[in-house]
Design a protein around this motif. Structure first.
Motif, PDB file in Angstrom:
ATOM      1  N   PRO A  28       0.786  -1.232   0.000  1.00  0.00           N
ATOM      2  CA  PRO A  28       0.000   0.000   0.000  1.00  0.00           C
ATOM      3  C   PRO A  28       0.824   1.292   0.000  1.00  0.00           C
ATOM      4  CG  PRO A  28       0.145  -0.819   2.224  1.00  0.00           C
ATOM      5  CD  PRO A  28       0.878  -1.823   1.363  1.00  0.00           C
ATOM      6  N   GLN A 245       0.171   4.496   6.407  1.00  0.00           N
ATOM      7  CA  GLN A 245      -1.044   4.536   7.216  1.00  0.00           C
ATOM      8  C   GLN A 245      -1.821   3.224   7.175  1.00  0.00           C
ATOM      9  OE1 GLN A 245      -3.747   7.745   6.263  1.00  0.00           O
ATOM     10  NE2 GLN A 245      -4.633   7.742   8.312  1.00  0.00           N
ATOM     11  N   CYS A 246      -1.852   2.581   6.009  1.00  0.00           N
ATOM     12  CA  CYS A 246      -2.574   1.306   5.892  1.00  0.00           C
ATOM     13  C   CYS A 246      -1.932   0.237   6.784  1.00  0.00           C
ATOM     14  CB  CYS A 246      -2.586   0.832   4.443  1.00  0.00           C
ATOM     15  SG  CYS A 246      -3.408   1.937   3.278  1.00  0.00           S
ATOM     16  N   THR A 249      -2.593   0.946  10.391  1.00  0.00           N
ATOM     17  CA  THR A 249      -3.957   0.588  10.803  1.00  0.00           C
ATOM     18  C   THR A 249      -4.063  -0.909  11.063  1.00  0.00           C
ATOM     19  OG1 THR A 249      -4.894   2.412   9.520  1.00  0.00           O
ATOM     20  CG2 THR A 249      -6.382   0.623  10.133  1.00  0.00           C
ATOM     21  N   SER A 275      -7.780  -0.848  -2.983  1.00  0.00           N
ATOM     22  CA  SER A 275      -7.871  -2.012  -2.101  1.00  0.00           C
ATOM     23  C   SER A 275      -6.728  -2.988  -2.335  1.00  0.00           C
ATOM     24  CB  SER A 275      -9.208  -2.739  -2.300  1.00  0.00           C
ATOM     25  OG  SER A 275     -10.302  -1.877  -2.104  1.00  0.00           O
ATOM     26  N   TYR A 287      -8.191  -4.971   2.661  1.00  0.00           N
ATOM     27  CA  TYR A 287      -8.079  -3.611   3.194  1.00  0.00           C
ATOM     28  C   TYR A 287      -8.563  -2.662   2.104  1.00  0.00           C
ATOM     29  CZ  TYR A 287      -6.139   0.423   5.700  1.00  0.00           C
ATOM     30  OH  TYR A 287      -5.984   1.610   6.385  1.00  0.00           O
ATOM     31  N   LYS A 289      -9.101   1.330   1.096  1.00  0.00           N
ATOM     32  CA  LYS A 289      -8.780   2.723   1.368  1.00  0.00           C
ATOM     33  C   LYS A 289      -9.553   3.597   0.383  1.00  0.00           C
ATOM     34  CE  LYS A 289      -4.887   5.998   1.097  1.00  0.00           C
ATOM     35  NZ  LYS A 289      -5.489   6.819   0.020  1.00  0.00           N
ATOM     36  N   ARG A 328     -11.683   3.964   5.996  1.00  0.00           N
ATOM     37  CA  ARG A 328     -10.838   2.776   5.870  1.00  0.00           C
ATOM     38  C   ARG A 328     -11.560   1.573   6.463  1.00  0.00           C
ATOM     39  NH1 ARG A 328      -5.231   4.113   4.961  1.00  0.00           N
ATOM     40  NH2 ARG A 328      -5.055   6.353   4.621  1.00  0.00           N
TER      41      ARG A 328
END
Length: 541
Positions: A28, A245-246, A249, A275, A287, A289, A328
């Motif tokens: 990501p 950030q991904c 998280t 994604s 995931y 975003k 998210r």
């Protein structure tokens, strides 16, 4: 012996760095920065190569940008780079990036922004054209070369073992550039070449071009990371520092370190989201975003509320985490699932059954979805003169849409919870035949007939298939009033989604066909609906 040209020493004029692509291998991280700015040992890979070029005395550097081009601005200013923007980066391969910079091809280095060189291969002078080579003992899917006794490249094949293969930077002499540019022009203008790398032009015309030699490199000199895990093995700081950030998280939600995350794969980017899937402790997750600009048309707080409601209905994927502020989301991956085929009436029937189940569930949320409000919103975002440039009859179609909007406002509708984005790609079916409905960003209370229409719009159904879709959903023929409302939704929906694409600007050039298809729906269906409305008004008077 090498051609006599190869013994002439010539000053290097410049370097071209190809940096336009998205870089799916580094997802990501590339959701936030272009691939060339991904750091290794604290330095962006592209900057490492720029420094090596400067050390060799090569200071005229052209960078071809595309994806997230503004992120390169500090580097461009710091090193005095010349930027060339490639507007075709999203729908073409590197052939377009070299083509937009073709006028700069002289005695030129050609670099990929995401390469890392542990030795400086650049010089102030070169004697011949060359492509750097690495040796693969095991099978590789790279371009493998055949060399003669002078190391001239005589043939190229995709894949091979115990072979030298193209890997890393390239140098063109001015003679080679002069011969190559016309072939590049010809290939770029031809049909079916949008997916080509610029090397496809080289490989197809080796015998027509001046000599291109292979420059053999030692093992481990050139790095082109195939995945985040490979990058993490090289730079261990990625094992414990998220730097994204991904990843941060995921670590926070599951209470793990980055080194525990593996098997990241980029999913096809949607119209409003980015994604990827990842593995953790033997289980696979998705995931999601939100994409740039999606905050203009998606209410994430409402989506969070909808997720809470539908989790009880067992219609959707299993949501593990949802952040109402950022949008998210982490959910369990549905193993073996695929999108349904809108041409398969058995699967379409199952999808319509699922929609009826949603509509008849009695579930409610505070949010309402109104096509009219959405149209007003997008008309406020779009310069209508841009739309007039696209469609000569835009004002005529818009006038009919306004008539339909006035009429639809008089209709009495029993609202239920609707998905409102019932694209076939949002219906997933697993190997056991169970169907799921995902991506509830636009969900809200509304007319259930609109969900049915949206499926047909997204699937580009013609009139016959559209009518059959309605019959499958209703399990009977629609009444005359239902038919008129369904036709009206086709016109309004087509108008809305064509405006949606226009509002996205150049970033959605690859949605041109979708934009035109949707406006055709608005154009054709608005005429028949307006005629019905006019006929009804005439009969009433």
């Amino acid at each position: 012996m090498p051609n006599v040209i190869s013994r002439i020493r010539r000053p290097v004029d410049n370097a071209i760095i190809l940096a336009a692509g998205f870089g799916s291998r580094f997802v990501p991280y590339t959701f936030e920065v272009p691939k060339g700015l991904v750091e290794v040992d604290g330095i962006p890979m592209i900057e490492s190569q720029i420094k090596q070029l400067h050390e060799a005395g090569v200071t005229e550097i052209i960078i071809v940008t595309g994806y997230l081009r503004d992120k390169y601005r500090p580097l461009i200013n710091q090193y005095g780079l010349t930027e060339i923007y490639n507007p075709e980066y999203a729908r073409t391969n590197t052939i377009s990036s070299l083509w937009v910079a073709r006028e700069h091809l002289k005695n030129t280095y050609i670099l990929s922004s995401d390469n890392l060189l542990l030795e400086n291969l650049y010089r102030s002078e070169e004697t011949s054209s060359w492509y750097s080579l690495a040796y693969a003992k095991e099978y590789t899917s790279e371009w493998c070369v055949t060399l003669n006794d002078s190391d001239r490249i005589t043939d190229v094949n995709i894949g091979g073992a115990d072979s030298w293969h193209m890997y890393g930077p390239v140098f063109f002499t001015s003679e080679f550039s002069h011969a190559f540019v016309p072939l590049l022009d010809e290939s770029y203008a031809a049909d079916g070449t949008s997916g080509w790398y610029w090397e496809d032009v080289l490989n197809r015309h080796l015998s027509e071009l001046p000599p291109m030699y292979g420059r053999k490199t030692s093992d481990g000199v050139i790095w082109e990371f195939e995945s985040w895990e490979e990058l993490r093995e090289f730079d261990s700081s990625y094992c414990w520092t998220p730097r994204n950030q991904c990843i941060e998280t995921i670590c926070s939600v599951f209470g793990v370190k980055p080194e525990s995350i593996y098997g990241i794969e980029c999913l096809k980017q949607g119209m409003s989201n980015q994604s990827f899937t990842f593995w953790l402790d033997g289980e696979r997750f998705v995931y999601r975003k939100p994409g740039p600009g999606s905050e203009q048309y998606v209410d994430r707080e409402n989506e969070g509320r909808v997720n809470s409601v539908i989790s009880r209905l067992e219609l959707a994927d299993d949501c593990i985490f949802f952040d109402t502020e950022s949008g998210r989301k982490i959910s369990r991956f549905i193993s073996g699932a695929r999108s349904i085929d809108p041409m398969d009436w058995g699967e379409v029937s199952q999808a319509m059954k699922l929609l009826r189940r949603l509509h008849q569930s009695g579930a409610q949320v505070s949010q309402h979805f109104s096509l009219v409000d959405e149209i007003d919103h997008y008309e406020s975002l779009v310069d209508l003169d841009d739309a007039r440039q696209l469609w000569d009859d835009f004002d005529e179609v818009r006038g009919r849409i306004k008539t339909i909007i006035q009429w639809i406002g008089t209709e009495q509708i029993d609202e239920v919870l609707c998905h409102n984005d019932s694209n076939a790609t949002n219906f997933l079916i697993d190997p056991d035949g169970r169907m799921y409905l995902i991506d509830w960003e636009f969900a809200g209370m509304g007319d259930p007939l609109l969900d049915c229409v949206m499926f047909g719009l997204y699937s580009s159904f013609g009139p016959i298939r559209m009518k059959k879709l309605w019959e499958v959903y209703l399990q009977r023929e629609p009444s005359s009033s239902e038919s008129q409302r369904l036709n009206a939704y086709v016109a309004l929906g087509g108008y809305l989604w064509s405006l949606w694409v226009v509002s996205r600007g150049n970033s959605y050039n690859n949605f041109e066909h979708y934009r035109e298809t949707q406006f055709d729906f608005a154009r054709v269906y608005s005429m028949s609906v307006e005629a019905q409305i006019t006929s009804q008004e005439t009969s009433c008077t």
